[in-house]
Design a protein around this motif. Structure first.
Motif, PDB file in Angstrom:
ATOM      1  N   VAL A  89     -22.995  62.565  79.742  1.00 56.59           N
ATOM      2  CA  VAL A  89     -22.728  63.094  78.445  1.00 56.59           C
ATOM      3  C   VAL A  89     -22.581  62.264  76.954  1.00 56.59           C
ATOM      4  O   VAL A  89     -21.991  61.329  77.375  1.00 56.59           O
ATOM      5  CB  VAL A  89     -21.501  63.856  78.730  1.00 56.59           C
ATOM      6  N   VAL A  90     -23.129  62.883  76.056  1.00 55.81           N
ATOM      7  CA  VAL A  90     -22.636  62.029  74.678  1.00 55.81           C
ATOM      8  C   VAL A  90     -22.167  63.150  73.915  1.00 55.81           C
ATOM      9  O   VAL A  90     -22.477  64.159  73.610  1.00 55.81           O
ATOM     10  CB  VAL A  90     -24.384  61.791  74.177  1.00 55.81           C
ATOM     11  N   PHE A  91     -21.040  62.787  73.440  1.00 50.17           N
ATOM     12  CA  PHE A  91     -20.224  63.446  72.477  1.00 50.17           C
ATOM     13  C   PHE A  91     -20.705  63.391  71.202  1.00 50.17           C
ATOM     14  O   PHE A  91     -21.362  62.308  70.682  1.00 50.17           O
ATOM     15  CB  PHE A  91     -18.768  63.019  72.813  1.00 50.17           C
ATOM     16  N   GLN A  92     -19.847  64.053  70.252  1.00 55.27           N
ATOM     17  CA  GLN A  92     -20.067  64.057  68.807  1.00 55.27           C
ATOM     18  C   GLN A  92     -19.710  62.392  68.361  1.00 55.27           C
ATOM     19  O   GLN A  92     -20.453  62.052  67.371  1.00 55.27           O
ATOM     20  CB  GLN A  92     -19.193  65.061  67.984  1.00 55.27           C
ATOM     21  N   SER A 145     -22.684  49.315  63.415  1.00 53.72           N
ATOM     22  CA  SER A 145     -22.876  50.441  62.406  1.00 53.72           C
ATOM     23  C   SER A 145     -22.718  51.761  63.227  1.00 53.72           C
ATOM     24  O   SER A 145     -22.919  51.790  64.541  1.00 53.72           O
ATOM     25  CB  SER A 145     -24.125  50.440  61.882  1.00 53.72           C
ATOM     26  N   GLY A 146     -22.564  52.881  62.684  1.00 56.13           N
ATOM     27  CA  GLY A 146     -22.440  53.912  63.242  1.00 56.13           C
ATOM     28  C   GLY A 146     -23.481  54.448  64.068  1.00 56.13           C
ATOM     29  O   GLY A 146     -23.318  55.011  65.352  1.00 56.13           O
ATOM     30  N   GLY A 147     -24.741  54.191  63.758  1.00 58.38           N
ATOM     31  CA  GLY A 147     -25.822  54.392  64.597  1.00 58.38           C
ATOM     32  C   GLY A 147     -26.062  53.347  65.575  1.00 58.38           C
ATOM     33  O   GLY A 147     -26.487  54.102  66.865  1.00 58.38           O
ATOM     34  N   MET A 148     -25.714  52.075  65.568  1.00 60.60           N
ATOM     35  CA  MET A 148     -25.449  51.454  66.817  1.00 60.60           C
ATOM     36  C   MET A 148     -24.515  52.005  67.660  1.00 60.60           C
ATOM     37  O   MET A 148     -24.772  51.895  68.912  1.00 60.60           O
ATOM     38  CB  MET A 148     -25.249  49.848  66.150  1.00 60.60           C
ATOM     39  N   LYS A 149     -23.281  52.183  67.269  1.00 56.05           N
ATOM     40  CA  LYS A 149     -22.224  52.947  68.326  1.00 56.05           C
ATOM     41  C   LYS A 149     -22.851  54.132  68.898  1.00 56.05           C
ATOM     42  O   LYS A 149     -22.610  54.076  70.235  1.00 56.05           O
ATOM     43  CB  LYS A 149     -21.092  53.322  67.379  1.00 56.05           C
ATOM     44  N   MET A 150     -23.602  54.927  68.329  1.00 54.79           N
ATOM     45  CA  MET A 150     -24.124  56.027  69.104  1.00 54.79           C
ATOM     46  C   MET A 150     -25.234  55.612  70.176  1.00 54.79           C
ATOM     47  O   MET A 150     -25.093  56.181  71.091  1.00 54.79           O
ATOM     48  CB  MET A 150     -24.641  56.962  68.098  1.00 54.79           C
ATOM     49  N   PHE A 171     -25.609  63.120  66.423  1.00 52.53           N
ATOM     50  CA  PHE A 171     -25.917  62.608  65.180  1.00 52.53           C
ATOM     51  C   PHE A 171     -25.494  63.122  63.956  1.00 52.53           C
ATOM     52  O   PHE A 171     -25.849  62.981  62.834  1.00 52.53           O
ATOM     53  CB  PHE A 171     -27.476  62.487  65.117  1.00 52.53           C
ATOM     54  N   ALA A 172     -24.836  64.109  64.096  1.00 55.93           N
ATOM     55  CA  ALA A 172     -24.125  64.979  62.929  1.00 55.93           C
ATOM     56  C   ALA A 172     -23.555  64.206  61.996  1.00 55.93           C
ATOM     57  O   ALA A 172     -23.433  64.550  60.619  1.00 55.93           O
ATOM     58  CB  ALA A 172     -23.386  66.179  63.444  1.00 55.93           C
ATOM     59  N   ALA A 173     -22.500  63.190  62.189  1.00 53.69           N
ATOM     60  CA  ALA A 173     -21.862  62.450  61.320  1.00 53.69           C
ATOM     61  C   ALA A 173     -22.630  61.450  60.609  1.00 53.69           C
ATOM     62  O   ALA A 173     -22.245  60.656  59.889  1.00 53.69           O
ATOM     63  CB  ALA A 173     -20.632  61.980  61.839  1.00 53.69           C
TER      64      ALA A 173
END
Length: 265
Positions: A89-92, A145-150, A171-173
């Motif tokens: 599961v990958v959350f927001q 970064s935010g993208g790296m955290k995701m 990826f919404a944020a």
């Protein structure tokens, strides 16, 4: 090495069923119907997007499939036995442990199963390699970064080689450039490991780029209105975003979404 790579890709008609959602409803507090009469068949290798406005039950459906909540009526039937023990599961939000390194965050699903880090070091390193973070095993979330955290969150979801990955607007944020990049990378990742994905989004454009099937939902009560087939072949890249085929699929999907929202097409 783990089994993350080289899972066989089957033609559409040959794909075994992963799960079936059969006439599921979810009612909260006795009178708020979040989801009504939802049916959905998920086959191995599918990339299914749940598309619709806020309040249409997309995230509720994902939580029911994940076993985080139970249907009020209806059934969710897993095929092949493993069921909810075999999903990621990958959350927001990335929901990373800030005190733990990247590698330790990805190790977490194995740790919860009683496996030490040395036992699964290879799987952790492979998962991070697949999301392009081989050089960040010892970094902390505050350094990313935010993208790296995701990407770390995605690596954590796939490290146990799950049969199904659930993604709730991951990826919404993010800014549009990063979002497009991660969309492309997600398709490349799926091609590498052959996973099955159910992906929640508000975006017509994102759903068309990623999916082979789009389940369009309406709100109050949340329900399925239409299923749109995206026939464009994989792999898809940035050139696909500017193609006539992409524009045509976006038009069809947009009309279905407007109809679901009670608006004129």
């Amino acid at each position: 090495m783990s089994d993350l790579l080289h899972r066989p890709t089957l033609a559409l008609g040959q794909r075994p069923k992963v799960l079936e959602v059969s006439r599921v409803a979810k009612v909260f507090n006795g009178n708020v119907t979040a989801l009504r009469d939802m049916s959905l068949t998920v086959n191995e290798g599918d990339f299914i997007s749940l598309l619709g406005p806020s309040g249409c039950g997309k995230s509720t459906a994902l939580r029911l499939i994940a076993g985080l909540s139970n249907p009020t009526t209806g059934r969710i039937l897993w095929q092949g036995g493993q069921g909810r023990d075999d999903l990621g599961v990958v959350f927001q939000e990335p929901t990373l442990m800030p005190w733990a390194t990247v590698a330790e965050n990805v190790w977490l699903p194995f740790r919860l199963r009683g496996k030490t880090y040395p036992q699964v070091r290879g799987e952790v390193e492979e998962a991070l390699s697949l999301v392009g973070l081989s050089g960040f095993l010892n970094a902390y979330p505050r350094e990313l970064s935010g993208g790296m955290k995701m990407r770390v969150s995605i690596a954590r979801a796939l490290v146990t080689n799950p049969r199904l990955i659930l993604m709730d607007e991951p990826f919404a944020a993010l800014d549009e450039i990063t979002r497009h990049k991660l969309n492309t990378d997600l398709l490349a990742l799926k091609a590498n490991i052959g996973c099955t994905v159910i992906f929640v989004t508000h975006s017509v454009f994102e759903s068309v780029f990623l999916s082979d099937r789009i389940v369009v939902m309406a709100a109050r009560p949340g329900r399925v209105i239409e299923e749109v087939q995206i026939t464009a072949p994989y792999p898809r890249d940035e050139a696909f975003r500017t193609s006539a085929d992409y524009a045509a699929h976006c038009q069809v999907t947009s009309r279905a979404l407007h109809a679901a929202m009670g608006e004129a097409a």
